[in-house]
Design a protein around this motif. Sequence first.
Motif, PDB file in Angstrom:
ATOM      1  N   LEU A   1       2.683  -1.042 -18.780  1.00  0.00           N
ATOM      2  CA  LEU A   1       2.064  -0.950 -20.107  1.00  0.00           C
ATOM      3  C   LEU A   1       1.022  -2.050 -20.314  1.00  0.00           C
ATOM      4  N   VAL A   2       1.400  -3.291 -19.973  1.00  0.00           N
ATOM      5  CA  VAL A   2       0.455  -4.392 -20.172  1.00  0.00           C
ATOM      6  C   VAL A   2      -0.774  -4.193 -19.301  1.00  0.00           C
ATOM      7  N   TYR A   3      -0.562  -3.712 -18.092  1.00  0.00           N
ATOM      8  CA  TYR A   3      -1.698  -3.523 -17.203  1.00  0.00           C
ATOM      9  C   TYR A   3      -2.591  -2.379 -17.665  1.00  0.00           C
TER      10      TYR A   3
ATOM     11  N   GLN B   1       0.868 -11.099 -11.459  1.00  0.00           N
ATOM     12  CA  GLN B   1       1.179 -10.670 -10.092  1.00  0.00           C
ATOM     13  C   GLN B   1       0.582  -9.299  -9.796  1.00  0.00           C
ATOM     14  N   ILE B   2       0.676  -8.398 -10.765  1.00  0.00           N
ATOM     15  CA  ILE B   2       0.106  -7.063 -10.551  1.00  0.00           C
ATOM     16  C   ILE B   2      -1.398  -7.172 -10.377  1.00  0.00           C
ATOM     17  N   ASN B   3      -1.997  -8.041 -11.171  1.00  0.00           N
ATOM     18  CA  ASN B   3      -3.438  -8.214 -11.110  1.00  0.00           C
ATOM     19  C   ASN B   3      -3.886  -8.682  -9.719  1.00  0.00           C
ATOM     20  N   VAL B   4      -3.192  -9.650  -9.149  1.00  0.00           N
ATOM     21  CA  VAL B   4      -3.605 -10.169  -7.839  1.00  0.00           C
ATOM     22  C   VAL B   4      -3.168  -9.248  -6.710  1.00  0.00           C
TER      23      VAL B   4
ATOM     24  N   GLY C   1      -2.734  -2.534 -10.123  1.00  0.00           N
ATOM     25  CA  GLY C   1      -2.189  -1.312 -10.721  1.00  0.00           C
ATOM     26  C   GLY C   1      -1.968  -0.185  -9.717  1.00  0.00           C
ATOM     27  N   GLY C   2      -2.467  -0.359  -8.506  1.00  0.00           N
ATOM     28  CA  GLY C   2      -2.414   0.732  -7.536  1.00  0.00           C
ATOM     29  C   GLY C   2      -1.246   0.632  -6.577  1.00  0.00           C
ATOM     30  N   PRO C   3      -1.215   1.382  -5.499  1.00  0.00           N
ATOM     31  CA  PRO C   3      -2.183   2.452  -5.188  1.00  0.00           C
ATOM     32  C   PRO C   3      -2.095   3.609  -6.199  1.00  0.00           C
ATOM     33  N   GLY C   4      -3.235   4.156  -6.520  1.00  0.00           N
ATOM     34  CA  GLY C   4      -3.281   5.148  -7.591  1.00  0.00           C
ATOM     35  C   GLY C   4      -2.909   4.459  -8.884  1.00  0.00           C
ATOM     36  N   PHE C   5      -1.873   4.976  -9.541  1.00  0.00           N
ATOM     37  CA  PHE C   5      -1.396   4.321 -10.754  1.00  0.00           C
ATOM     38  C   PHE C   5       0.050   3.873 -10.585  1.00  0.00           C
TER      39      PHE C   5
ATOM     40  N   GLY D   1       0.804  -1.211   0.000  1.00  0.00           N
ATOM     41  CA  GLY D   1       0.000   0.000   0.000  1.00  0.00           C
ATOM     42  C   GLY D   1       0.843   1.269   0.000  1.00  0.00           C
ATOM     43  N   ASN D   2       2.130   1.120   0.298  1.00  0.00           N
ATOM     44  CA  ASN D   2       3.020   2.271   0.328  1.00  0.00           C
ATOM     45  C   ASN D   2       3.494   2.578  -1.092  1.00  0.00           C
ATOM     46  N   ALA D   3       3.007   3.699  -1.634  1.00  0.00           N
ATOM     47  CA  ALA D   3       3.223   3.982  -3.056  1.00  0.00           C
ATOM     48  C   ALA D   3       4.699   3.960  -3.453  1.00  0.00           C
ATOM     49  N   SER D   4       5.585   4.363  -2.522  1.00  0.00           N
ATOM     50  CA  SER D   4       6.980   4.418  -2.914  1.00  0.00           C
ATOM     51  C   SER D   4       7.645   3.038  -2.893  1.00  0.00           C
ATOM     52  N   LEU D   5       6.963   2.044  -2.320  1.00  0.00           N
ATOM     53  CA  LEU D   5       7.554   0.706  -2.245  1.00  0.00           C
ATOM     54  C   LEU D   5       6.914  -0.303  -3.200  1.00  0.00           C
ATOM     55  N   THR D   6       5.730   0.038  -3.719  1.00  0.00           N
ATOM     56  CA  THR D   6       4.952  -0.965  -4.450  1.00  0.00           C
ATOM     57  C   THR D   6       5.745  -1.666  -5.553  1.00  0.00           C
ATOM     58  N   LEU D   7       6.370  -0.868  -6.421  1.00  0.00           N
ATOM     59  CA  LEU D   7       7.088  -1.471  -7.548  1.00  0.00           C
ATOM     60  C   LEU D   7       8.200  -2.384  -7.063  1.00  0.00           C
TER      61      LEU D   7
END
Lengths: 276, 296
Positions: free
Chosen positions: B250-252, B234-237, B241-245, B154-160
């Motif tokens: 690209l695929v997502y 993995q992104i889907n589950v 695509g979040g939090p936010g964007f 949930g932490n936007a700076s860590l998600t990727l």
Amino acid sequence: MGRKVKPGSIILLVVTILLAFLFIYPVLFALMSAFKSNGDILKSPIAFPTSLYIQNFRDLFAQSDFARAILNSVFLTVVSEILIVCIVPMAAYGIERRKSRTTAFIYIYFLAGMMIPFHLYMFPLFKEMKMLHLFGNMAGPILCYISGSIAFGSLLYCSFLKGVPLEIEEAAMIDGCTPFQTFWKVTFPLLGPCTGSMVILNGLGIWNDYLMPYLVLPSGKAKTITVEIAGFVGQYTARWDIVFAGTVISIVPALIIFCMFQKYFVKGITAGAAKG
Amino acid sequence: MNTTKKKGFDTVAFTFIAPAFIFFTLFIIIPTVSSVYYSFTSWDGVSPVVNFVGAANYKEIFTSTRFSNALRNTVILTFFISIVENAMALGLALIVDNVKWGKNFFRSAFYIPVLISGIVSGFIWKIMYNYNFGIFNAVLENLRLSNLKQDWLGNASLTLLMIGLVLIWKGVGYYMIIYLASLQSVSPDLIEAAQIDGASPVQRFKAITIPLISGAFTINFTLSLINGLKVFDQINVMTDGGPGFTSETLVYLLYKVGFNEGRQGFGTAVGIMLLFIIIILNTVQQKFLKSREVQM
């Protein structure tokens, strides 16, 4: 090399064991959680299960159509594989044994397919499948899996066929075999290692695939294991125990097949990479 | 066959090739070519009417922040996982190659994540990352580092980064096998000769092993880059695509605009951009393969 064990190799072994544990841990975590009650998963995620608790599996089959999903996944994988193993090596044989400008073109045409990502053409593909009445029907994904295996498969089989001696085939022809018989009775059995790699790589891909069955088999009865699990994750966020039971059922067959056919996995990957 | 060599395309070969050719054309080439057409339309995926809009989708691609955001996420994620995956895979291959006991066991252990489906691996890690009962926070708590506890996804700076870790865990084994096969094809005579000449292990590795396994480098980098571009499950589950964007690749993006926002015309245009990127990567790889590979 002396008989004595060097301290260096002990250290290396310890480091390797630790790394291996880190890699297997998520799988162990899923296995352990599948045998714990929901409360235990939430309370003590690290702890081992205290008893062989199988209520999760009972609930999984009682509360969802998971038995059906297993059948569907098995059906999709097995039927696609059988057809792939009929169609792809034959095509490669036609290309490799009758060298002409046309076959050379077809070979390149197939290879070009390796660059095209599924996501690029999925929207028009679904429209086409609806037109052909393949939507919501097992035949749809099966035909797509076959098509998807052709690019890489013909590459693998063509390069393998180069090393299969022609003399045996010629002898069979002289003895009166038709080209069809020559291929199936004489050449195909010699392609065993190649077929093994193909079956393993495609089988794993089809068994684990999500997007295709999710999008093409949307009706309730034709879900596969991956689609069911993805559905659980959204739906039963309060029943992790059930989801873990499903997870284990999806992993175990792949693990068993891997243990039985390890060498084919390795061969498949290295053969694929060398030609990649 | 020498005796039956013909210039033309003969019927036997044709009947052998026909089924594959028909399926391939029908389910890959025709939809791919139609994608090019749809990328110039405002097709919603449902209605039978397809409006031609010229280059509007491509104009939007080059001007919209949503596309550039997805492209940036894709590039960061792809390069990050490629580099880490290759470094780790080579390291693990060297370890497995040199460890004295249990070679097969360790090779299998590192390979097992490859066997697990993208959906399932995403799900397992999603729970391990969970704030309240995930492993990560439980370990931190046991180490008395509770202040480091995070809502990892949930932490936007860590998600990727967190998604990247899952992909690396799942992918490394595959690349390790390729490095391992390549390492095992390096002749021990060469290494021994260098040893006699007084080369240190590091020197031997740099001067002999690295050049001889350069083929595996190119293959693994290309494969890991292309696989990175195609990440979806993995992104889907895990994050949708979040939090936010923040984790929309690209695929997502392509999937979301196509199926959730009813803009399959725009989705196919994004797909065409993806194909271009893959073609460029492949061309570069071919060049590299030709120029850098050392033959023995």
